[in-house]
Design a protein around this motif. Structure first.
Motif, PDB file in Angstrom:
ATOM      1  N   VAL A  71       0.865  -1.276  -0.048  1.00 47.97           N
ATOM      2  CA  VAL A  71       0.062  -0.016   0.224  1.00 47.97           C
ATOM      3  C   VAL A  71       0.891   1.258  -0.054  1.00 47.97           C
ATOM      4  O   VAL A  71       1.813   1.341   0.719  1.00 47.97           O
ATOM      5  N   SER A  72       0.599   2.154  -0.997  1.00 50.27           N
ATOM      6  CA  SER A  72       1.488   3.376  -1.155  1.00 50.27           C
ATOM      7  C   SER A  72       0.591   4.431  -0.609  1.00 50.27           C
ATOM      8  O   SER A  72      -0.568   4.566  -1.070  1.00 50.27           O
ATOM      9  N   GLN A  73       1.344   5.511  -0.176  1.00 47.90           N
ATOM     10  CA  GLN A  73       0.741   6.955   0.203  1.00 47.90           C
ATOM     11  C   GLN A  73       1.759   7.776   0.403  1.00 47.90           C
ATOM     12  O   GLN A  73       2.896   7.572   0.494  1.00 47.90           O
ATOM     13  N   VAL A  74       1.424   9.170  -0.253  1.00 52.77           N
ATOM     14  CA  VAL A  74       2.379  10.359  -0.195  1.00 52.77           C
ATOM     15  C   VAL A  74       2.272  10.982   0.998  1.00 52.77           C
ATOM     16  O   VAL A  74       1.083  11.359   1.312  1.00 52.77           O
ATOM     17  N   LEU A  75       3.433  11.243   1.578  1.00 48.56           N
ATOM     18  CA  LEU A  75       3.483  11.958   2.813  1.00 48.56           C
ATOM     19  C   LEU A  75       4.526  13.028   2.649  1.00 48.56           C
ATOM     20  O   LEU A  75       5.418  12.832   1.895  1.00 48.56           O
ATOM     21  N   GLU A  76       4.360  14.092   3.361  1.00 46.47           N
ATOM     22  CA  GLU A  76       5.318  15.270   3.377  1.00 46.47           C
ATOM     23  C   GLU A  76       5.716  15.703   4.729  1.00 46.47           C
ATOM     24  O   GLU A  76       5.340  15.118   5.836  1.00 46.47           O
ATOM     25  N   GLN A  77       6.444  16.648   4.785  1.00 46.28           N
ATOM     26  CA  GLN A  77       6.965  17.373   6.026  1.00 46.28           C
ATOM     27  C   GLN A  77       6.093  17.057   7.239  1.00 46.28           C
ATOM     28  O   GLN A  77       5.219  17.642   7.118  1.00 46.28           O
ATOM     29  N   GLY A  78       6.510  16.595   8.314  1.00 43.63           N
ATOM     30  CA  GLY A  78       5.621  16.514   9.432  1.00 43.63           C
ATOM     31  C   GLY A  78       4.886  15.246   9.681  1.00 43.63           C
ATOM     32  O   GLY A  78       4.309  15.037  10.628  1.00 43.63           O
ATOM     33  N   GLY A  79       4.778  14.503   8.320  1.00 40.88           N
ATOM     34  CA  GLY A  79       3.932  13.278   8.543  1.00 40.88           C
ATOM     35  C   GLY A  79       5.016  12.079   8.993  1.00 40.88           C
ATOM     36  O   GLY A  79       6.179  12.163   9.323  1.00 40.88           O
ATOM     37  N   SER A  80       4.170  10.917   9.438  1.00 39.76           N
ATOM     38  CA  SER A  80       5.122   9.863   9.841  1.00 39.76           C
ATOM     39  C   SER A  80       4.431   8.674   9.564  1.00 39.76           C
ATOM     40  O   SER A  80       3.278   8.685   9.059  1.00 39.76           O
ATOM     41  N   PHE A  81       5.230   7.517   9.820  1.00 37.10           N
ATOM     42  CA  PHE A  81       4.752   6.034   9.410  1.00 37.10           C
ATOM     43  C   PHE A  81       5.364   5.026  10.486  1.00 37.10           C
ATOM     44  O   PHE A  81       6.525   5.525  10.864  1.00 37.10           O
ATOM     45  N   ILE A  82       4.843   3.945  10.470  1.00 34.35           N
ATOM     46  CA  ILE A  82       5.397   2.832  11.121  1.00 34.35           C
ATOM     47  C   ILE A  82       5.238   1.885  10.229  1.00 34.35           C
ATOM     48  O   ILE A  82       4.284   1.453   9.929  1.00 34.35           O
ATOM     49  N   VAL A  83       6.163   0.938  10.736  1.00 34.62           N
ATOM     50  CA  VAL A  83       6.532  -0.280   9.864  1.00 34.62           C
ATOM     51  C   VAL A  83       6.543  -1.491  10.831  1.00 34.62           C
ATOM     52  O   VAL A  83       7.450  -1.596  11.652  1.00 34.62           O
ATOM     53  N   PRO A  84       5.448  -2.380  11.091  1.00 38.31           N
ATOM     54  CA  PRO A  84       5.756  -3.602  11.900  1.00 38.31           C
ATOM     55  C   PRO A  84       6.487  -4.487  11.272  1.00 38.31           C
ATOM     56  O   PRO A  84       7.125  -4.366  10.415  1.00 38.31           O
ATOM     57  N   SER A  85       7.211  -5.353  12.372  1.00 36.45           N
ATOM     58  CA  SER A  85       8.169  -6.316  12.295  1.00 36.45           C
ATOM     59  C   SER A  85       7.860  -7.150  10.880  1.00 36.45           C
ATOM     60  O   SER A  85       6.991  -7.487  10.736  1.00 36.45           O
ATOM     61  N   ASN A  86       8.843  -7.253   9.969  1.00 33.35           N
ATOM     62  CA  ASN A  86       8.978  -8.144   8.727  1.00 33.35           C
ATOM     63  C   ASN A  86       7.844  -7.789   7.688  1.00 33.35           C
ATOM     64  O   ASN A  86       8.102  -8.555   6.703  1.00 33.35           O
ATOM     65  N   LEU A  87       7.354  -6.477   7.683  1.00 32.67           N
ATOM     66  CA  LEU A  87       6.553  -5.965   6.560  1.00 32.67           C
ATOM     67  C   LEU A  87       7.574  -5.436   5.396  1.00 32.67           C
ATOM     68  O   LEU A  87       8.445  -4.831   5.852  1.00 32.67           O
ATOM     69  N   VAL A  88       7.231  -5.750   4.211  1.00 34.26           N
ATOM     70  CA  VAL A  88       7.850  -5.011   2.877  1.00 34.26           C
ATOM     71  C   VAL A  88       7.642  -3.742   2.893  1.00 34.26           C
ATOM     72  O   VAL A  88       6.428  -3.381   2.916  1.00 34.26           O
ATOM     73  N   HIS A  89       8.555  -2.908   2.728  1.00 32.62           N
ATOM     74  CA  HIS A  89       8.465  -1.607   2.907  1.00 32.62           C
ATOM     75  C   HIS A  89       9.385  -0.762   2.162  1.00 32.62           C
ATOM     76  O   HIS A  89      10.694  -1.329   1.813  1.00 32.62           O
ATOM     77  N   GLY A  90       9.353   0.463   1.729  1.00 34.66           N
ATOM     78  CA  GLY A  90      10.180   1.282   0.986  1.00 34.66           C
ATOM     79  C   GLY A  90      10.008   2.875   0.743  1.00 34.66           C
ATOM     80  O   GLY A  90       8.469   2.908   0.879  1.00 34.66           O
ATOM     81  N   VAL A  91      10.724   3.776   0.281  1.00 35.47           N
ATOM     82  CA  VAL A  91      10.251   4.981  -0.046  1.00 35.47           C
ATOM     83  C   VAL A  91      10.862   5.383  -1.451  1.00 35.47           C
ATOM     84  O   VAL A  91      11.887   4.965  -1.851  1.00 35.47           O
ATOM     85  N   LYS A  92      10.434   6.399  -1.898  1.00 33.34           N
ATOM     86  CA  LYS A  92      10.905   7.229  -3.130  1.00 33.34           C
ATOM     87  C   LYS A  92      10.660   8.697  -2.737  1.00 33.34           C
ATOM     88  O   LYS A  92       9.644   9.031  -2.282  1.00 33.34           O
ATOM     89  N   ALA A  93      11.725   9.509  -2.760  1.00 31.73           N
ATOM     90  CA  ALA A  93      11.758  10.672  -2.489  1.00 31.73           C
ATOM     91  C   ALA A  93      11.196  11.581  -3.676  1.00 31.73           C
ATOM     92  O   ALA A  93      11.861  11.491  -4.813  1.00 31.73           O
ATOM     93  N   LEU A  94      10.023  12.452  -3.411  1.00 32.72           N
ATOM     94  CA  LEU A  94       9.398  13.065  -4.813  1.00 32.72           C
ATOM     95  C   LEU A  94      10.251  14.522  -4.814  1.00 32.72           C
ATOM     96  O   LEU A  94       9.900  15.096  -5.772  1.00 32.72           O
ATOM     97  N   GLU A  95      10.909  14.732  -3.735  1.00 35.41           N
ATOM     98  CA  GLU A  95      11.622  15.908  -3.799  1.00 35.41           C
ATOM     99  C   GLU A  95      12.969  15.743  -2.790  1.00 35.41           C
ATOM    100  O   GLU A  95      13.021  14.695  -2.025  1.00 35.41           O
ATOM    101  N   LYS A  96      13.681  16.434  -2.744  1.00 35.16           N
ATOM    102  CA  LYS A  96      15.072  16.365  -1.768  1.00 35.16           C
ATOM    103  C   LYS A  96      14.379  16.388  -0.403  1.00 35.16           C
ATOM    104  O   LYS A  96      13.536  17.049  -0.250  1.00 35.16           O
ATOM    105  N   GLY A  97      14.793  15.284   0.644  1.00 36.16           N
ATOM    106  CA  GLY A  97      14.132  15.226   1.815  1.00 36.16           C
ATOM    107  C   GLY A  97      15.115  14.575   2.799  1.00 36.16           C
ATOM    108  O   GLY A  97      16.070  13.942   2.561  1.00 36.16           O
TER     109      GLY A  97
END
Length: 112
Positions: A71-97
């Motif tokens: 599941v993908s979502q766009v988050l910006e400055q001030g946002g946060s996320f949590i990843v439970p143990s062993n879930l596949v995850h990754g990010v792409k920087a849409l701008e420098k960050g």
């Protein structure tokens, strides 16, 4: 290396390049928890991966497309996320960050 770092001055931590356009530095840690700053150039990718550690991340700067368990979502400055143990995850920087990542327990492989 010691099993903890309690204080780290802004200019004291060394940066490590992890992927093209991505660098990280260990901010502080104990065996139970680690705090890491990660810098991304625009369009840089933190590849999809998983690990047994729980990860909580705060977006200190920029905008990221965050994917957790397909599941993908766009988050910006001030946002946060949590990843439970062993879930596949990754990010792409849409701008420098920057992300501030915390891991429980600490990532011993980051210290090697």
């Amino acid at each position: 290396m010691a099993d903890h770092i309690l204080f780290v001055a802004n200019d004291a931590a060394e940066w490590t390049r992890t992927e093209p356009g991505v660098s990280r530095r260990i901010m502080a840690y104990l065996p139970e928890m680690m705090l890491v700053e990660v810098q991304f150039e625009k369009d840089a990718v933190g590849s999809l991966h998983s690990h047994p550690h729980i990860q909580a991340s705060y977006i200190a700067e920029g905008r990221f497309e965050v994917t957790i368990d397909g599941v993908s979502q766009v988050l910006e400055q001030g946002g946060s996320f949590i990843v439970p143990s062993n879930l596949v995850h990754g990010v792409k920087a849409l701008e420098k960050g920057r992300l501030i990542d915390s891991f429980s327990p600490y990532r011993a492989e980051f210290l090697a």
